[in-house]
Design a protein around this motif. Sequence first.
Motif, short mmCIF file in Angstrom:
data_model
loop_
_atom_site.label_atom_id
_atom_site.label_comp_id
_atom_site.label_asym_id
_atom_site.label_seq_id
_atom_site.Cartn_x
_atom_site.Cartn_y
_atom_site.Cartn_z
N VAL A 39 9.64 -6.83 -5.62
CA VAL A 39 8.34 -6.64 -5.06
C VAL A 39 7.78 -5.32 -5.22
O VAL A 39 8.53 -4.33 -5.50
N LEU A 40 6.55 -5.20 -5.75
CA LEU A 40 5.83 -3.84 -5.81
C LEU A 40 4.97 -3.49 -4.53
O LEU A 40 4.12 -4.23 -4.09
N ARG A 41 5.40 -2.39 -4.02
CA ARG A 41 5.00 -2.09 -2.55
C ARG A 41 4.34 -0.57 -2.77
O ARG A 41 4.70 0.46 -3.39
N CYS A 42 2.98 -0.50 -2.20
CA CYS A 42 2.43 0.87 -2.15
C CYS A 42 3.36 1.86 -1.10
O CYS A 42 3.60 1.38 0.23
N GLY A 43 3.57 2.86 -1.61
CA GLY A 43 4.49 3.96 -0.69
C GLY A 43 3.57 4.53 0.38
O GLY A 43 4.12 4.93 1.58
N ALA A 44 2.17 4.53 0.40
CA ALA A 44 1.36 5.00 1.39
C ALA A 44 1.11 3.91 2.41
O ALA A 44 1.45 4.23 3.67
N CYS A 45 0.61 2.88 2.25
CA CYS A 45 -0.13 1.76 3.17
C CYS A 45 0.66 0.47 3.11
O CYS A 45 0.74 -0.18 4.24
#
Length: 191
Positions: A39-45
């Motif tokens: 999965v590609l996940r935003c590190g901030a939100c």
Amino acid sequence: MTHVLEGSLHRKCGGHYQAAVETVTLRVSGMAATVERGVLRCGACGDEHRTVEQREAAEQSAVAAVRAQHGLMTPRELKHLRERLALTHEQLGDLLYGVPRSVVEGWERGRYVQNPEADALLRSLDDRETLERRAAKAGVTLPIILPLEQATPIPVVAGADLPPATTGDAPRLEAPITAGGPSVPELRADA
């Protein structure tokens, strides 16, 4: 595997997407398997995106896990069984209480996974008595399969319906017809 979104900016929050792994339970032909999926996940939100490749890889892992967990035949084994029994896709489906031809083809191509009950029935067809009993119930005519030593070749007339041989030609292959179908071609150097 690096994806185009990895490291890219998430426009809503200003964070960056990073590759991550999640554990998911996927259902395959009524059976469940727990696998890891990229999965590609935003590190901030924490916003997530899954690519087609990540989903397909997880599905393939789930199929392999289900096959291993239940000891199911592989597509290659299914095809080998059908060919060894000299059955068409339709005939094999009829022996399995009317499974459609397209499903049998899908099992052989790996598109579908047979359930444990269908797998057990498929394996039981290796026993000739069981095969004949199922064929009688399903109305399937089984091909006559003779051992090669019992097959009687039909004589082939040299040169009949064959193009004329020229000097230096390779030996001709002539396949005698046997009861139950074609046999292994014989190599004839006298042509």
